[in-house]
Scaffold this motif. Structure first.
Motif, PDB file in Angstrom:
ATOM      1  N   UNK A   1       0.838  -1.206   0.000  1.00  0.00           N
ATOM      2  CA  UNK A   1       0.000   0.000   0.000  1.00  0.00           C
ATOM      3  C   UNK A   1       0.870   1.253   0.000  1.00  0.00           C
ATOM      4  N   UNK A   2       1.898   1.265   0.845  1.00  0.00           N
ATOM      5  CA  UNK A   2       2.786   2.429   0.911  1.00  0.00           C
ATOM      6  C   UNK A   2       3.627   2.580  -0.354  1.00  0.00           C
ATOM      7  N   UNK A   3       4.086   1.448  -0.898  1.00  0.00           N
ATOM      8  CA  UNK A   3       4.843   1.510  -2.151  1.00  0.00           C
ATOM      9  C   UNK A   3       3.971   2.059  -3.270  1.00  0.00           C
ATOM     10  N   UNK A   4       2.699   1.644  -3.316  1.00  0.00           N
ATOM     11  CA  UNK A   4       1.777   2.184  -4.313  1.00  0.00           C
ATOM     12  C   UNK A   4       1.605   3.683  -4.174  1.00  0.00           C
ATOM     13  N   UNK A   5       1.537   4.170  -2.942  1.00  0.00           N
ATOM     14  CA  UNK A   5       1.442   5.616  -2.719  1.00  0.00           C
ATOM     15  C   UNK A   5       2.671   6.328  -3.263  1.00  0.00           C
ATOM     16  N   UNK A   6       3.852   5.762  -2.982  1.00  0.00           N
ATOM     17  CA  UNK A   6       5.100   6.389  -3.444  1.00  0.00           C
ATOM     18  C   UNK A   6       5.171   6.402  -4.971  1.00  0.00           C
ATOM     19  N   UNK A   7       4.809   5.286  -5.610  1.00  0.00           N
ATOM     20  CA  UNK A   7       4.866   5.223  -7.080  1.00  0.00           C
ATOM     21  C   UNK A   7       3.927   6.244  -7.699  1.00  0.00           C
ATOM     22  N   UNK A   8       2.701   6.284  -7.196  1.00  0.00           N
ATOM     23  CA  UNK A   8       1.721   7.215  -7.766  1.00  0.00           C
ATOM     24  C   UNK A   8       2.128   8.668  -7.534  1.00  0.00           C
ATOM     25  N   UNK A   9       2.588   8.974  -6.349  1.00  0.00           N
ATOM     26  CA  UNK A   9       2.941  10.361  -6.043  1.00  0.00           C
ATOM     27  C   UNK A   9       4.147  10.825  -6.846  1.00  0.00           C
ATOM     28  N   UNK A  10       5.215   9.998  -6.849  1.00  0.00           N
ATOM     29  CA  UNK A  10       6.406  10.382  -7.602  1.00  0.00           C
ATOM     30  C   UNK A  10       6.155  10.358  -9.107  1.00  0.00           C
ATOM     31  N   UNK A  11       5.368   9.386  -9.569  1.00  0.00           N
ATOM     32  CA  UNK A  11       5.041   9.351 -10.994  1.00  0.00           C
ATOM     33  C   UNK A  11       4.248  10.561 -11.420  1.00  0.00           C
ATOM     34  N   UNK A  12       3.310  10.973 -10.573  1.00  0.00           N
ATOM     35  CA  UNK A  12       2.507  12.147 -10.909  1.00  0.00           C
ATOM     36  C   UNK A  12       3.366  13.401 -10.982  1.00  0.00           C
TER      37      UNK A  12
ATOM     38  N   UNK B   1       0.643  15.075 -18.302  1.00  0.00           N
ATOM     39  CA  UNK B   1       0.104  13.722 -18.483  1.00  0.00           C
ATOM     40  C   UNK B   1      -0.152  13.060 -17.140  1.00  0.00           C
ATOM     41  N   UNK B   2      -0.756  13.801 -16.200  1.00  0.00           N
ATOM     42  CA  UNK B   2      -1.010  13.238 -14.887  1.00  0.00           C
ATOM     43  C   UNK B   2      -1.897  12.006 -14.943  1.00  0.00           C
ATOM     44  N   UNK B   3      -2.800  11.926 -15.908  1.00  0.00           N
ATOM     45  CA  UNK B   3      -3.702  10.788 -15.998  1.00  0.00           C
ATOM     46  C   UNK B   3      -2.960   9.475 -16.267  1.00  0.00           C
ATOM     47  N   UNK B   4      -1.745   9.585 -16.836  1.00  0.00           N
ATOM     48  CA  UNK B   4      -0.974   8.370 -17.085  1.00  0.00           C
ATOM     49  C   UNK B   4      -0.421   7.757 -15.787  1.00  0.00           C
ATOM     50  N   UNK B   5      -0.614   8.445 -14.666  1.00  0.00           N
ATOM     51  CA  UNK B   5      -0.238   7.863 -13.373  1.00  0.00           C
ATOM     52  C   UNK B   5      -0.984   6.556 -13.141  1.00  0.00           C
ATOM     53  N   UNK B   6      -2.212   6.485 -13.632  1.00  0.00           N
ATOM     54  CA  UNK B   6      -2.981   5.247 -13.501  1.00  0.00           C
ATOM     55  C   UNK B   6      -2.287   4.119 -14.251  1.00  0.00           C
ATOM     56  N   UNK B   7      -1.877   4.387 -15.482  1.00  0.00           N
ATOM     57  CA  UNK B   7      -1.164   3.375 -16.268  1.00  0.00           C
ATOM     58  C   UNK B   7       0.118   2.936 -15.561  1.00  0.00           C
ATOM     59  N   UNK B   8       0.875   3.928 -15.079  1.00  0.00           N
ATOM     60  CA  UNK B   8       2.149   3.644 -14.438  1.00  0.00           C
ATOM     61  C   UNK B   8       1.959   2.763 -13.197  1.00  0.00           C
ATOM     62  N   UNK B   9       1.054   3.179 -12.334  1.00  0.00           N
ATOM     63  CA  UNK B   9       0.846   2.451 -11.088  1.00  0.00           C
ATOM     64  C   UNK B   9       0.305   1.052 -11.344  1.00  0.00           C
ATOM     65  N   UNK B  10      -0.695   0.941 -12.218  1.00  0.00           N
ATOM     66  CA  UNK B  10      -1.315  -0.355 -12.473  1.00  0.00           C
ATOM     67  C   UNK B  10      -0.367  -1.357 -13.101  1.00  0.00           C
ATOM     68  N   UNK B  11       0.353  -0.926 -14.123  1.00  0.00           N
ATOM     69  CA  UNK B  11       1.220  -1.873 -14.827  1.00  0.00           C
ATOM     70  C   UNK B  11       2.435  -2.275 -14.002  1.00  0.00           C
ATOM     71  N   UNK B  12       3.037  -1.294 -13.339  1.00  0.00           N
ATOM     72  CA  UNK B  12       4.244  -1.643 -12.578  1.00  0.00           C
ATOM     73  C   UNK B  12       3.903  -2.484 -11.350  1.00  0.00           C
ATOM     74  N   UNK B  13       2.714  -2.276 -10.781  1.00  0.00           N
ATOM     75  CA  UNK B  13       2.326  -3.066  -9.611  1.00  0.00           C
ATOM     76  C   UNK B  13       2.001  -4.495 -10.008  1.00  0.00           C
TER      77      UNK B  13
ATOM     78  N   UNK C   1       6.472  -4.847  -9.468  1.00  0.00           N
ATOM     79  CA  UNK C   1       6.719  -4.571  -8.063  1.00  0.00           C
ATOM     80  C   UNK C   1       5.894  -5.428  -7.120  1.00  0.00           C
ATOM     81  N   UNK C   2       4.684  -5.787  -7.517  1.00  0.00           N
ATOM     82  CA  UNK C   2       3.859  -6.585  -6.625  1.00  0.00           C
ATOM     83  C   UNK C   2       4.545  -7.883  -6.241  1.00  0.00           C
TER      84      UNK C   2
END
Length: 370
Positions: free
Chosen positions: A172-183, A191-203, A207-208
């Motif tokens: 959960x915390x790693x997901x927060x870090x990825x989304x925040x830093x990616x955004x 391209x803030x909306x691509x944060x969804x792509x980044x977080x979903x695919x990398x998790x 990373x998951x």
């Protein structure tokens, strides 16, 4: 009754001091005399051994040291005493001797050679352990009643159920870090909306399962090594062999099977937790509604990314369990080695997991799942 060595100081015909030793000059009886002579000081012109019935190398060394320090002469010594004193007199020692220091270039080459030899020996032992596991597994396949299902369920609980809390929080915390830093980085390109792509695919893809494997290596892999190592140290494993129970079947196979089965479930659970963490922070920092983020993940993340993570997970579980059990089986000497082998199990498992993950990344890219 033990007879102790003794000494007296006499005068010869010329009035010179003569040290007259008496009694056995052996390692078990010379201690008091040696301390007394070291504290006494004074000059000694000669050492008389006429009253010494027995002498060993310790006594000979003490006599020779006195002869050397006082430049004295030896009188009344038996043939055995003379031979021993002559032998120890050839020693060049003057106290504690340190190890001979080789030149830096030779020490480096020696260290590299020792490391390579250790790696080779470890590779042979690892192959032997793998062979033992395969033989035990084949025996279970031929006779399924040999499988200890209660042990498998117990290990599955320890590896999987007990780890849900820490793995979920970490992911959960790693997901927060990825989304925040990616955004932050994507906002520079609007391209803030691509944060969804980044977080979903990398998790789901990387990373998951990777972070789960690292956590399981530190939590369960170390536990496997410590448990089996302690059993090896207390000779419980030897006792199992004595009564006809295979330690590999009873201890190793259940742990490997539990890790292989639970790792895909833990990896998928960790990926979902990371996505939820990304959705949580995005709702506050990007203004993307929580449910919208989750629904968007379903649209932008291809299904093969999920399969990539699930395919890698069993191999990671196998590596973690094999490393922990192998290092536990290598414990031989003392309790300190249990700690050393536990550390080696964690480091080895994490290293091999990362290497295998890199291999899978190249493989899936080549087959079109990049």
């Amino acid at each position: 009754m033990r007879v102790w060595a003794d000494f007296t100081i006499e005068q010869d015909d010329d009035g010179r001091p003569v040290l007259a030793l008496s009694g056995p000059l052996t390692v078990s009886s010379i201690g008091v005399v040696d301390r007394a002579l070291r504290e006494r000081g004074g000059e000694i012109a000669a050492i008389d051994l006429a009253a010494v019935p027995e002498i060993d190398t310790v006594g000979a060394w003490t006599v020779w040291r006195l002869l050397r320090d006082h430049n004295a002469e030896l009188v009344g010594a038996s043939n055995k005493a003379q031979r021993l004193i002559a032998a120890v007199s050839k020693s060049k020692g003057h106290g504690e001797q340190g190890a001979e220091q080789l030149p830096p270039a030779q020490r480096t080459a020696q260290g590299v050679g020792r490391l390579v030899a250790t790696w080779a020996q470890g590779a042979v032992q690892g192959i032997g352990f793998l062979g033992a596991v395969l033989v035990a597994w084949w025996s279970i396949v031929r006779s399924p009643s040999r499988m200890r299902w209660l042990a498998v369920v117990r290990q599955a609980e320890l590896v999987g159920i007990s780890a849900l809390g820490i793995i979920g929080l970490m992911s959960f915390l790693v997901g927060i870090v990825i989304a925040q830093q990616g955004a932050v980085q994507l906002s520079q390109f609007g391209a803030e909306m691509l944060t969804v792509n980044l977080t979903g695919r990398i998790a789901l893809r990387e990373l998951g399962v990777l972070m789960t494997a690292i956590m399981v290596a530190g939590r369960s892999g170390s536990s496997f090594a410590a448990q089996i190592g302690t059993m090896k140290l207390t000779e419980e494993i030897d006792a199992m062999r004595t009564i006809g129970v295979s330690p590999v079947e009873a201890l190793v196979i259940p742990r490997i099977l539990a890790s292989v089965v639970m790792m895909p479930l833990l990896g998928f659970y960790a990926a979902i937790a990371a996505i939820v963490g990304g959705a949580f922070i995005s709702a506050f920092t990007l203004g993307i509604p929580f449910m919208t983020f989750l629904m968007r993940v379903q649209e932008v993340v291809p299904l093969h990314d999920v399969w990539v993570g699930l395919v890698k997970a069993p191999f990671f579980g196998l590596i973690v369990a094999m490393s922990g059990c192998y290092q536990g089986m290598q414990v031989k000497a003392n309790a300190e080695e249990v700690g050393l082998r536990t550390t080696m199990a964690v480091v080895q498992a994490i290293f091999m997991v990362i290497v295998l993950d890199a291999f899978f990344a190249v493989f899936f890219t080549e087959v079109g799942w990049g």
